[in-house]
Design a protein around this motif. Structure first.
Motif: not given
Ligand code: SAH
Length: 476
Positions: A306, A308, A318, A337, A342, A358-359, A385-386, A407
């Motif tokens: 991933f 942006q 940002y 997240y 980044t 992050e998951y 998982d958050m 985010d």
């Protein structure tokens, strides 16, 4: 005898009042919301209701009485059928006004909190060719349009096409001539591949019976001029090497040429081997540092990583978050997240330490690599998982954050996550969101202890209804 259906209502001289989701607009008839496609706020139209739901209606414009002053002529010949740029008929200036209003309305309606300062939306410099990644689909039955020669006049001989799905249709592909979303040589590559495939009589895919050879094409451009291309086939064949060699000869600018054999019926490729034909198996993106015009951060982007999709605006988003946080240098920051890390990398040199969560495991591997690539060693990453990972024990072990940057995806934060943030009591929360409705919902909960000091909308996706918004919350 068949029972006659009551006809759905028809309304004359209705004013379109607002832009809404999915590129549709809204009118209000007898207190009920009507969603109308292909409209612009300010149009006066006749509407035929086509669907009645409990809480809203769907309508179709049958006649224009007044065209809205927000309108302009769409630049793209595919406008109207293609789902990519549904707001192209609205001037960019008005797109921005509509997006700003969308954020404001959500905060008024859902968050119901005072906002200290509501900054005007940051727009783009170039409203076209802004995406760094596009995915196209081959089809042996492209959607026929009025640009096609009718059958009686010798048309419809060949219905192969390469382009985008019609909105919401898994099996209908619109052949694309020129797309205004990605810079060249994106169009040139796509058209050359199609031409070659037609010339050689290669089979385009049929998604209904799962037959055919050519399936998908992914093109990733970058700020470093590196170019990654992936062709996806249904089965292995000697034609693969030939077609890839042909692309490689025609486009020496391609720095990564890859392919996938996808024998499954679905289109996902992250679960398959991505083979390298030529070049390197990744590209680099560069992003300006928030504290120096001369320094750039480097990010390694793999074929399915991933990043942006609008690199230039990602910097502005940002930077807005960074400016809102106003770091002094001694902060412990949680980046929730974090994705490929980044934002964590962007702020790392301005704070004491960052904790990124992050998951997706692969994303965290990329995040770690990106940190070391930029000689950053004050970020610690966690996978999970958050709602499960962010607990009082986690905060005990890793330290109480001074600032939390969050985010989340479009669904917003899980209520448990919001509760943990309230318990952690950071001095500041910087909430970066791609969905102002869920952001407003979460902020309503956070307002128990926090004031919304300022918000900054940012436009990342011109010609669409999407809008990002950064909010700064400070503990009372
Ligand atoms: N901040 C990053 C990515 C934001 S996108 C950037 O700017 O690039 C949101 C991220 O949240 C995605 O990477 C997604 O994988 C992750 N995510 C979604 N749901 C999650 C959950 N329940 N727990 C942890 N991470 C999640």
């Amino acid at each position: 005898m068949a029972r006659k259906k009551t006809p759905l209502p028809f309304h004359e001289n209705v004013e379109i009042t607002d832009a809404a989701a999915e590129g549709k607009c809204i009118a209000r008839i007898n207190e009920k919301v009507v969603f109308v496609p292909m409209a612009a706020p300010g149009d006066i139209v006749d509407i035929q209701i086509v669907k009645k739901r409990k809480s809203y209606l769907e309508g179709k414009i049958t006649k224009f009485h007044t065209y809205s002053s927000q309108r302009r002529d769409p630049i793209c010949s595919h406008f109207g059928l293609c789902g990519g740029c549904k707001w192209q008929h609205i001037s960019y200036e008005n797109q921005l006004i509509n997006k700003q209003k969308q954020v404001k309305d959500n905060f008024d309606r859902i968050a119901k909190v005072e906002i200290g300062k509501f900054f005007p939306i940051i727009g783009v410099e170039n409203e076209y060719y802004y995406r760094n990644k596009l995915e196209f689909t081959f089809s042996d039955r492209r959607w026929l349009t009025n640009l096609d020669t009718p059958k009686e006049k010798g048309g419809h001989q060949n219905t192969n096409g390469l382009g985008f799905h019609l909105p919401g249709m898994f099996d209908k592909i619109l052949d694309i001539d020129h797309c205004y979303l990605q810079k060249e040589p994106s169009n040139d590559i796509r058209l050359a591949i199609k031409e070659y495939a037609l010339e050689k009589g290669l089979e385009f895919y049929n998604v209904r019976n799962h037959e055919g050879f050519l399936r998908n094409l992914i093109i990733r451009t970058s700020s470093t001029s590196e170019l990654l291309v992936i062709l996806i086939f249904r089965y292995d064949d000697i034609d693969i090497a030939e077609i890839l060699q042909n692309i490689s000869d025609k486009f020496p600018v391609i720095t990564s040429l890859m392919y996938v054999v996808n024998e499954k019926n679905n289109d996902t490729i992250w679960d398959l081997e991505i083979k390298l034909f030529k070049g390197k198996p990744y590209l680099f993106e560069e992003m300006q540092s928030p504290v120096s015009n001369n320094d750039a951060l480097k990010f390694k982007v793999g074929p399915v990583s991933f990043y942006q999709t609008n690199s230039l605006q990602a910097f502005k988003l940002y930077k807005a978050a960074f400016d809102f946080a106003d770091f002094k240098g001694d902060e412990l920051v949680y980046d929730l997240y974090t994705g490929t890390g980044t934002i964590a990398a962007f702020i790392a040199n301005s704070v004491k330490k960052v904790v990124g969560i992050e998951y997706i495991e692969q994303a965290i591997e990329d995040a770690k690599e990106n940190a070391s690539l930029n000689n950053i060693n004050n970020i610690e990453f966690f996978v999970g998982d958050m709602a499960k990972i962010l607990t009082p024990e986690f905060i005990n072990e890793n330290g109480k954050p001074d600032v939390i940057i969050t985010d989340p995806p479009r669904a917003g934060m899980h209520e448990k996550v919001v509760k943990q943030i309230l318990l952690a009591e950071p001095k500041k929360i910087v909430y970066v969101s791609c969905n102002p409705a869920t952001q407003a919902r979460d902020i309503a909960l956070l307002s128990e202890k926090y004031d919304v000091v300022k918000t900054q909308p940012v436009d990342m996706f011109p010609q669409t209804h999407h809008v990002e918004n950064v909010a700064l919350l400070i503990k009372r």
